[in-house]
Enzyme design. Structure first.
Site, mmCIF file in Angstrom:
data_model
loop_
_atom_site.group_PDB
_atom_site.id
_atom_site.type_symbol
_atom_site.label_atom_id
_atom_site.label_comp_id
_atom_site.label_asym_id
_atom_site.label_seq_id
_atom_site.Cartn_x
_atom_site.Cartn_y
_atom_site.Cartn_z
ATOM 1 N N LYS A 22 16.665 0.849 -3.608
ATOM 2 C CA LYS A 22 15.796 2.014 -3.396
ATOM 3 C C LYS A 22 14.985 1.809 -2.108
ATOM 4 O O LYS A 22 14.867 2.713 -1.291
ATOM 5 C CB LYS A 22 14.823 2.149 -4.566
ATOM 6 C CG LYS A 22 13.652 3.085 -4.313
ATOM 7 C CD LYS A 22 12.696 3.185 -5.478
ATOM 8 C CE LYS A 22 11.642 2.147 -5.471
ATOM 9 N NZ LYS A 22 10.491 2.391 -4.586
ATOM 10 N N ASN A 23 14.463 0.605 -1.904
ATOM 11 C CA ASN A 23 13.568 0.390 -0.763
ATOM 12 C C ASN A 23 14.315 0.181 0.540
ATOM 13 O O ASN A 23 13.698 -0.008 1.590
ATOM 14 C CB ASN A 23 12.627 -0.785 -1.065
ATOM 15 C CG ASN A 23 11.640 -0.405 -2.155
ATOM 16 O OD1 ASN A 23 11.550 0.767 -2.538
ATOM 17 N ND2 ASN A 23 10.936 -1.383 -2.691
ATOM 18 N N ARG A 93 5.142 8.307 -1.301
ATOM 19 C CA ARG A 93 4.518 7.749 -0.085
ATOM 20 C C ARG A 93 5.558 7.462 0.987
ATOM 21 O O ARG A 93 5.311 7.635 2.179
ATOM 22 C CB ARG A 93 3.815 6.469 -0.514
ATOM 23 C CG ARG A 93 3.325 5.630 0.584
ATOM 24 C CD ARG A 93 2.832 4.300 0.091
ATOM 25 N NE ARG A 93 2.643 3.430 1.213
ATOM 26 C CZ ARG A 93 1.627 3.511 2.057
ATOM 27 N NH1 ARG A 93 0.715 4.431 1.864
ATOM 28 N NH2 ARG A 93 1.531 2.703 3.079
ATOM 29 N N CYS A 117 -2.072 5.221 -4.587
ATOM 30 C CA CYS A 117 -1.465 5.422 -5.913
ATOM 31 C C CYS A 117 -2.108 4.389 -6.836
ATOM 32 O O CYS A 117 -3.074 3.728 -6.477
ATOM 33 C CB CYS A 117 0.039 5.245 -5.834
ATOM 34 S SG CYS A 117 0.488 3.605 -5.314
ATOM 35 N N ARG A 122 -3.379 1.901 -0.124
ATOM 36 C CA ARG A 122 -2.161 2.014 0.693
ATOM 37 C C ARG A 122 -2.396 2.813 1.979
ATOM 38 O O ARG A 122 -1.861 3.882 2.194
ATOM 39 C CB ARG A 122 -1.036 2.604 -0.153
ATOM 40 C CG ARG A 122 -0.835 1.765 -1.417
ATOM 41 C CD ARG A 122 0.342 2.149 -2.208
ATOM 42 N NE ARG A 122 1.577 1.651 -1.581
ATOM 43 C CZ ARG A 122 2.776 1.856 -2.132
ATOM 44 N NH1 ARG A 122 2.877 2.532 -3.224
ATOM 45 N NH2 ARG A 122 3.867 1.405 -1.539
ATOM 46 N N PRO A 123 -3.256 2.322 2.851
ATOM 47 C CA PRO A 123 -3.549 3.028 4.120
ATOM 48 C C PRO A 123 -2.324 3.044 5.037
ATOM 49 O O PRO A 123 -1.298 2.411 4.741
ATOM 50 C CB PRO A 123 -4.662 2.185 4.719
ATOM 51 C CG PRO A 123 -4.521 0.846 4.111
ATOM 52 C CD PRO A 123 -3.983 1.065 2.735
ATOM 53 N N ASP A 125 -2.914 2.774 8.576
ATOM 54 C CA ASP A 125 -3.499 2.445 9.890
ATOM 55 C C ASP A 125 -2.540 1.660 10.782
ATOM 56 O O ASP A 125 -2.511 1.869 12.006
ATOM 57 C CB ASP A 125 -4.804 1.675 9.707
ATOM 58 C CG ASP A 125 -4.623 0.418 8.860
ATOM 59 O OD1 ASP A 125 -4.037 0.530 7.758
ATOM 60 O OD2 ASP A 125 -5.006 -0.670 9.307
ATOM 61 N N LEU A 126 -1.707 0.806 10.194
ATOM 62 C CA LEU A 126 -0.795 -0.017 11.020
ATOM 63 C C LEU A 126 0.349 0.846 11.568
ATOM 64 O O LEU A 126 0.807 0.644 12.700
ATOM 65 C CB LEU A 126 -0.260 -1.190 10.206
ATOM 66 C CG LEU A 126 -1.348 -2.164 9.728
ATOM 67 C CD1 LEU A 126 -0.754 -3.240 8.821
ATOM 68 C CD2 LEU A 126 -2.081 -2.801 10.910
ATOM 69 N N ASP A 305 6.705 -6.854 -6.153
ATOM 70 C CA ASP A 305 7.412 -5.905 -7.030
ATOM 71 C C ASP A 305 8.014 -6.581 -8.256
ATOM 72 O O ASP A 305 8.544 -5.907 -9.131
ATOM 73 C CB ASP A 305 8.536 -5.184 -6.267
ATOM 74 C CG ASP A 305 7.981 -4.276 -5.200
ATOM 75 O OD1 ASP A 305 8.748 -3.846 -4.325
ATOM 76 O OD2 ASP A 305 6.769 -4.014 -5.222
ATOM 77 N N ARG A 397 11.829 6.674 -11.217
ATOM 78 C CA ARG A 397 11.775 6.688 -9.742
ATOM 79 C C ARG A 397 12.606 5.546 -9.178
ATOM 80 O O ARG A 397 13.151 5.652 -8.092
ATOM 81 C CB ARG A 397 10.329 6.523 -9.265
ATOM 82 C CG ARG A 397 9.448 7.706 -9.544
ATOM 83 C CD ARG A 397 8.114 7.529 -8.890
ATOM 84 N NE ARG A 397 8.264 7.239 -7.463
ATOM 85 C CZ ARG A 397 7.235 6.992 -6.656
ATOM 86 N NH1 ARG A 397 6.012 6.980 -7.152
ATOM 87 N NH2 ARG A 397 7.411 6.743 -5.382
#
Ligand code: EPZ
Length: 417
Positions: A22-23, A93, A117, A122-123, A125-126, A305, A397
């Site tokens: 998935k990722n 996201r 979430c 979970r910003p 900014d990077l 995870d 999901r």
């Protein structure tokens, strides 16, 4: 409301085939926007998150065609809008990964700010730092992030944290930029390597993926390609833990064992036998679990995870285990639910202390995120009586056919509408 009902099921036995990651597929689907030619992708898991990403690609103007149960053809010849709508971004996201490709194709991208979430704020900014370094102006207005560039130009970028998503987004934005980009302190996950291989198969020029320093030489254009997604190491790890915890003998097929070294090492420390041969891993256990300490880290460290699944298994260990979560600030939501099943766990800041030797009993519990849901299923397999899990959309999901796959190895588990 749909629920999952689990009865005690010790000694799981048989074979399970793992799907594509998935990722890995989510950033790869975003990367199809970089090419005006068609991309055929194989071994795509049939997951809710994949459907959301495909819907987003279509909203942006791409054509998405299913060629078979696990094969898609995506043609992004025309991008008709550079705006990703709230209703899709808020669902997932990872939709934010279209930012890099949209900046490349349209020099413009307007994306609703992805929310936090259950597991943390979970910003992004990077991600935004990387886009600025590549020559982008970024404004935030009415909850949207609006990025505009005259031309993306390569640069040296240092990531303060090896963020998986930021590494992927910046890698995609640099692929067709003018000149060379050096990305330092990059994430090293196998999914980064799979994305780089996918982009290179379209004519990209990325070297060093899978190490801390990735070099992306901008190219003029990308062409069509065909690609098979790597196996899902977290799905594999989840079934490995279920086998070990229940005292089973399960062979997991379609794995890359080098992607699972921390999980294999920890399962062996916990007393399970893990036999590696080719693209299979066999997990054999007598159900007696030793306590082990876990510290989650960026790859190649122990994956965050897999933390929840290990918490379920370690709840029956003979002794105390300590789990230290360093990646997300709030990834112990499953601890509350597990303690309702009799697990003796105490969360102190970013650590959880598990007393072990718990006698688990079935209860009504709810999944708080994807991996927490998997952990509750594992706990249900160990618990006396019946466990009823709600909010099962989280589980769907990331786990295709988890109920059938577990039933096939002897688990007493079912969906109930
Ligand atoms: C990816 O999320 C995975 N999702 C997650 O898997 C996984 O847990 C995570 O990487 C870490 O391995 C996908 O690949 C779709 P990050 P991502 O950016 O990219 C902070 C699952 O269960 N950070 O590496 O969002 C962030 O707050 C999911 O399959 C910043 O501070 O993870 C977090 O604390 C859950 N600023 C840490 O980095 C940024 O700009 C790791 O986040 C970006 C991230």
């Amino acid at each position: 409301m749909e629920r999952i009902i689990v009865q005690k099921s010790l000694g799981l036995n048989g074979n399970i085939r793992v799907d594509g990651s998935k990722n890995s597929i989510l950033p790869i689907l975003a990367a199809t926007l970089l090419s005006e030619e068609e991309c055929i992708i194989h071994d795509i898991p049939n997951l809710q998150d994949v459907r959301v990403m495909c819907k987003l690609l279509e909203v942006l103007g791409a054509k998405v065609e299913r060629l078979g149960k696990n094969t898609l053809k995506i043609s992004a010849e025309n991008i008709t809008t550079c705006e990703a709508p709230y209703e899709l971004i808020s669902k997932m996201r990872a939709s934010f990964l279209v930012m890099g490709p949209l900046l490349t194709r349209c020099q413009n991208a307007k994306i609703y700010m992805p929310g936090g979430c259950a597991i943390g704020s979970r910003p992004i900014d990077l991600h935004l730092k990387g886009f600025r370094y590549l020559g982008t102006e970024i404004k935030s207005e009415n909850g949207y992030v609006h990025a505009v560039t005259k031309k993306l130009v390569g640069n040296d970028i240092y990531l303060d944290f090896p963020s998986v998503g930021a590494t992927e987004n910046i890698m995609m934005a640099a692929t067709l930029a003018e000149g060379e980009t050096i990305l330092e302190n990059a994430a090293e996950e196998p999914e980064i390597v799979d994305l780089a291989n996918f982009i290179n198969s379209m004519g990209g020029n990325i070297i060093g993926a899978g190490t801390k320093t990735i070099r992306i030489k901008g190219v003029k254009k990308l062409h069509k390609t065909e690609h098979t997604v790597i196996p899902d190491r977290i799905e594999a790890g989840t079934y490995m833990v279920a086998a070990a915890a229940t005292g089973g003998d399960v062979t997991i097929e379609n794995v890359v064992s080098s992607h699972l070294q921390p999980v294999i090492a920890k399962l062996r420390e916990a007393g399970a036998q893990v036999l590696e041969y080719g693209d299979k891993l066999r997990v054999i256990s007598d159900g007696k679990i030793n306590p082990v300490d876990i510290k989650t880290l960026p790859y190649p460290g122990f994956p965050t995870d897999m933390q929840a699944q290990f918490m379920s298994m370690l709840s029956i260990a003979i002794g105390t285990s300590i789990i230290h979560e360093t990646i997300f600030e709030n990834r112990f939501m499953h601890a509350n639910e597990l303690s309702r099943m009799g697990v003796d766990v105490k969360v102190e800041g970013s650590s959880a202390i598990l007393k072990g030797s718990s006698k688990l009993s079935g209860a009504k519990v709810k999944a708080t995120d994807l991996r927490a849901g998997a952990a509750l299923i594992i706990a249900g397999l160990l618990a006396d009586g019946e466990t009823e899990i709600t909010e099962v959309f989280h589980i769907k999901r990331g786990y295709d056919n988890i109920i059938e796959k577990l039933q096939n190895i002897g688990a007493n588990i079912r969906y109930e509408k």
